[in-house]
Write a protein that holds these residues in place. Structure first.
Motif, PDB file in Angstrom:
ATOM      1  N   PRO A  37      25.618  18.855  44.856  1.00 32.20           N
ATOM      2  CA  PRO A  37      26.824  19.447  45.460  1.00 32.20           C
ATOM      3  C   PRO A  37      27.667  20.338  44.558  1.00 32.20           C
ATOM      4  CG  PRO A  37      26.584  17.193  46.188  1.00 32.20           C
ATOM      5  CD  PRO A  37      25.519  17.430  45.139  1.00 32.20           C
ATOM      6  N   SER A  38      27.828  19.988  43.283  1.00 30.17           N
ATOM      7  CA  SER A  38      28.632  20.866  42.426  1.00 30.17           C
ATOM      8  C   SER A  38      27.762  21.869  41.680  1.00 30.17           C
ATOM      9  CB  SER A  38      29.461  20.059  41.424  1.00 30.17           C
ATOM     10  OG  SER A  38      28.680  19.695  40.309  1.00 30.17           O
ATOM     11  N   GLY A  39      26.459  21.830  41.937  1.00 32.48           N
ATOM     12  CA  GLY A  39      25.553  22.777  41.308  1.00 32.48           C
ATOM     13  C   GLY A  39      25.049  22.324  39.947  1.00 32.48           C
ATOM     14  N   SER A  40      25.072  21.020  39.685  1.00 34.56           N
ATOM     15  CA  SER A  40      24.725  20.561  38.344  1.00 34.56           C
ATOM     16  C   SER A  40      24.126  19.166  38.327  1.00 34.56           C
ATOM     17  CB  SER A  40      25.990  20.566  37.471  1.00 34.56           C
ATOM     18  OG  SER A  40      25.767  19.944  36.237  1.00 34.56           O
ATOM     19  N   LEU A  41      23.303  18.940  37.334  1.00 32.60           N
ATOM     20  CA  LEU A  41      22.767  17.623  37.006  1.00 32.60           C
ATOM     21  C   LEU A  41      23.889  16.640  36.705  1.00 32.60           C
ATOM     22  CD1 LEU A  41      20.137  16.016  35.982  1.00 32.60           C
ATOM     23  CD2 LEU A  41      20.773  16.865  33.745  1.00 32.60           C
ATOM     24  N   LYS A  42      25.039  17.138  36.268  1.00 32.98           N
ATOM     25  CA  LYS A  42      26.165  16.276  35.912  1.00 32.98           C
ATOM     26  C   LYS A  42      26.685  15.473  37.101  1.00 32.98           C
ATOM     27  CE  LYS A  42      26.530  17.258  31.541  1.00 32.98           C
ATOM     28  NZ  LYS A  42      26.500  16.260  30.498  1.00 32.98           N
ATOM     29  N   ASP A  43      26.370  15.896  38.322  1.00 30.05           N
ATOM     30  CA  ASP A  43      26.769  15.106  39.488  1.00 30.05           C
ATOM     31  C   ASP A  43      26.168  13.710  39.419  1.00 30.05           C
ATOM     32  OD1 ASP A  43      28.072  17.358  40.387  1.00 30.05           O
ATOM     33  OD2 ASP A  43      26.740  17.694  42.099  1.00 30.05           O
ATOM     34  N   ARG A  44      24.918  13.614  38.999  1.00 33.37           N
ATOM     35  CA  ARG A  44      24.260  12.302  38.880  1.00 33.37           C
ATOM     36  C   ARG A  44      25.012  11.418  37.889  1.00 33.37           C
ATOM     37  NH1 ARG A  44      18.485  12.235  40.326  1.00 33.37           N
ATOM     38  NH2 ARG A  44      17.818  14.326  40.856  1.00 33.37           N
ATOM     39  N   VAL A  45      25.334  11.991  36.748  1.00 28.85           N
ATOM     40  CA  VAL A  45      25.992  11.242  35.680  1.00 28.85           C
ATOM     41  C   VAL A  45      27.365  10.764  36.124  1.00 28.85           C
ATOM     42  CG1 VAL A  45      26.946  11.394  33.348  1.00 28.85           C
ATOM     43  CG2 VAL A  45      24.718  12.428  33.851  1.00 28.85           C
ATOM     44  N   MET A  46      28.192  11.679  36.585  1.00 22.62           N
ATOM     45  CA  MET A  46      29.563  11.313  36.947  1.00 22.62           C
ATOM     46  C   MET A  46      29.590  10.327  38.108  1.00 22.62           C
ATOM     47  SD  MET A  46      31.662  12.393  34.842  1.00 22.62           S
ATOM     48  CE  MET A  46      31.622  13.450  33.427  1.00 22.62           C
ATOM     49  N   LEU A  47      28.722  10.513  39.084  1.00 22.73           N
ATOM     50  CA  LEU A  47      28.670   9.559  40.195  1.00 22.73           C
ATOM     51  C   LEU A  47      28.307   8.169  39.679  1.00 22.73           C
ATOM     52  CD1 LEU A  47      28.807   8.872  43.194  1.00 22.73           C
ATOM     53  CD2 LEU A  47      26.373   9.502  43.350  1.00 22.73           C
ATOM     54  N   ILE A  55      29.716   2.607  38.590  1.00 27.04           N
ATOM     55  CA  ILE A  55      29.709   1.455  37.683  1.00 27.04           C
ATOM     56  C   ILE A  55      31.130   0.914  37.532  1.00 27.04           C
ATOM     57  CG2 ILE A  55      29.413   0.759  35.263  1.00 27.04           C
ATOM     58  CD1 ILE A  55      26.967   2.684  35.203  1.00 27.04           C
ATOM     59  N   ALA A  56      32.095   1.807  37.337  1.00 25.67           N
ATOM     60  CA  ALA A  56      33.491   1.380  37.193  1.00 25.67           C
ATOM     61  C   ALA A  56      33.997   0.715  38.476  1.00 25.67           C
ATOM     62  CB  ALA A  56      34.368   2.574  36.821  1.00 25.67           C
ATOM     63  N   GLU A  57      33.583   1.229  39.629  1.00 24.07           N
ATOM     64  CA  GLU A  57      33.970   0.611  40.899  1.00 24.07           C
ATOM     65  C   GLU A  57      33.380  -0.792  41.020  1.00 24.07           C
ATOM     66  OE1 GLU A  57      34.453   4.507  43.807  1.00 24.07           O
ATOM     67  OE2 GLU A  57      32.447   3.645  43.547  1.00 24.07           O
ATOM     68  N   GLU A  58      32.082  -0.907  40.725  1.00 24.64           N
ATOM     69  CA  GLU A  58      31.402  -2.204  40.820  1.00 24.64           C
ATOM     70  C   GLU A  58      32.008  -3.230  39.869  1.00 24.64           C
ATOM     71  OE1 GLU A  58      27.252  -1.305  40.182  1.00 24.64           O
ATOM     72  OE2 GLU A  58      27.205  -0.038  41.969  1.00 24.64           O
ATOM     73  N   ASP A  59      32.434  -2.773  38.701  1.00 21.96           N
ATOM     74  CA  ASP A  59      33.054  -3.668  37.713  1.00 21.96           C
ATOM     75  C   ASP A  59      34.499  -4.018  38.075  1.00 21.96           C
ATOM     76  OD1 ASP A  59      30.705  -3.611  36.281  1.00 21.96           O
ATOM     77  OD2 ASP A  59      31.448  -2.234  34.725  1.00 21.96           O
ATOM     78  N   GLY A  60      35.053  -3.355  39.084  1.00 23.24           N
ATOM     79  CA  GLY A  60      36.444  -3.582  39.461  1.00 23.24           C
ATOM     80  C   GLY A  60      37.430  -2.922  38.512  1.00 23.24           C
ATOM     81  N   ALA A  61      36.924  -2.005  37.689  1.00 19.15           N
ATOM     82  CA  ALA A  61      37.787  -1.336  36.705  1.00 19.15           C
ATOM     83  C   ALA A  61      38.650  -0.248  37.327  1.00 19.15           C
ATOM     84  CB  ALA A  61      36.924  -0.735  35.588  1.00 19.15           C
ATOM     85  N   ILE A  62      38.226   0.282  38.483  1.00 24.61           N
ATOM     86  CA  ILE A  62      39.010   1.307  39.172  1.00 24.61           C
ATOM     87  C   ILE A  62      39.116   0.954  40.643  1.00 24.61           C
ATOM     88  CG2 ILE A  62      38.473   3.151  37.541  1.00 24.61           C
ATOM     89  CD1 ILE A  62      36.410   4.220  39.550  1.00 24.61           C
ATOM     90  N   GLY A  63      40.137   1.489  41.249  1.00 24.00           N
ATOM     91  CA  GLY A  63      40.365   1.278  42.673  1.00 24.00           C
ATOM     92  C   GLY A  63      41.308   2.349  43.185  1.00 24.00           C
ATOM     93  N   PRO A  64      41.807   2.150  44.401  1.00 24.41           N
ATOM     94  CA  PRO A  64      42.705   3.155  44.987  1.00 24.41           C
ATOM     95  C   PRO A  64      43.830   3.537  44.026  1.00 24.41           C
ATOM     96  CG  PRO A  64      42.173   1.457  46.585  1.00 24.41           C
ATOM     97  CD  PRO A  64      41.601   0.992  45.267  1.00 24.41           C
ATOM     98  N   GLY A  65      44.022   4.839  43.882  1.00 25.32           N
ATOM     99  CA  GLY A  65      45.085   5.352  43.028  1.00 25.32           C
ATOM    100  C   GLY A  65      44.716   5.522  41.572  1.00 25.32           C
ATOM    101  N   SER A  66      43.502   5.145  41.191  1.00 24.50           N
ATOM    102  CA  SER A  66      43.092   5.281  39.786  1.00 24.50           C
ATOM    103  C   SER A  66      43.001   6.746  39.383  1.00 24.50           C
ATOM    104  CB  SER A  66      41.726   4.628  39.554  1.00 24.50           C
ATOM    105  OG  SER A  66      41.793   3.233  39.687  1.00 24.50           O
ATOM    106  N   THR A  67      43.249   6.975  38.099  1.00 26.90           N
ATOM    107  CA  THR A  67      43.043   8.305  37.527  1.00 26.90           C
ATOM    108  C   THR A  67      41.904   8.198  36.523  1.00 26.90           C
ATOM    109  OG1 THR A  67      45.365   8.896  37.779  1.00 26.90           O
ATOM    110  CG2 THR A  67      44.070  10.213  36.228  1.00 26.90           C
ATOM    111  N   LEU A  68      40.880   8.990  36.729  1.00 27.88           N
ATOM    112  CA  LEU A  68      39.707   9.008  35.866  1.00 27.88           C
ATOM    113  C   LEU A  68      39.891  10.099  34.829  1.00 27.88           C
ATOM    114  CD1 LEU A  68      37.010   8.783  38.682  1.00 27.88           C
ATOM    115  CD2 LEU A  68      38.273   6.926  37.564  1.00 27.88           C
TER     116      LEU A  68
END
Length: 174
Positions: free
Chosen positions: A40-50, A55-68
């Motif tokens: 979607p953004s035209g780059s392999l980096k989409d895989r990495v960032m997703l 991983i952060a979502e699954e770990d509960g480290a981020i949620g609604p309102g988080s700033t990455l």
């Protein structure tokens, strides 16, 4: 028929592989290219960032309102801003001065904020600044350069996709 997609993440990966027959000389190895620009953004980096975000979502480290936050340049910054926006997060891209204005425009269109660090400090200066910012618990540091979620996504997806494509090719040639 055109389909409506509910989540951007489903469109990352599974990019095709194409042969480049005119690139190598007669009798030499064949050269293939994986078309990661079709993410979607035209780059392999989409895989990495997703992967880092999931991983952060699954770990509960981020949620609604988080700033990455992460130290990024070019395509990684676009991917982070795009995916953060699509998942309802804010993003802060820390990058050395001199970012291409077109890249800056795309990041900001996705709602990403950009913090410039001195050019002479390079990417290591941006990394240090991102780490410092993330000490504030309002930010979550993705740490793309040291996070094992970066190489593991290629082991789990990119590599097998290439092997599958080459296996199909081999069976077609047999």
């Amino acid at each position: 028929m055109t389909e409506v997609i509910k989540t951007l993440a489903t469109q990352i990966g599974e990019t095709p592989v194409v042969e480049l027959p005119t690139v190598s000389p007669e009798g030499a190895a064949k050269i293939y290219l994986k078309l990661e620009f079709l993410n979607p953004s035209g780059s392999l980096k989409d895989r990495v960032m997703l992967n880092l975000i999931e991983i952060a979502e699954e770990d509960g480290a981020i949620g609604p309102g988080s700033t990455l936050v992460d130290a990024c340049d070019q395509h990684a910054g676009i991917s982070l801003a795009m995916l953060a926006a699509s998942k309802g997060y804010r993003s802060l891209i820390v990058t050395p001065e001199g970012l291409n204005p077109a890249i800056e425009a795309i990041i900001t269109k996705y709602g990403g904020e950009i913090l410039y660090t001195p050019l002479d400090a390079g990417m290591s200066g941006a990394i240090s600044q991102a780490e410092e910012i993330a000490r504030n618990k309002e930010y979550y540091y993705l740490a793309q350069f040291t996070n094992l979620g970066n190489p593991s996504v290629h082991e789990a997806t990119t590599g097998p996709e290439i092997l599958e494509a080459m296996g199909k090719l081999k069976s077609m040639l047999s």
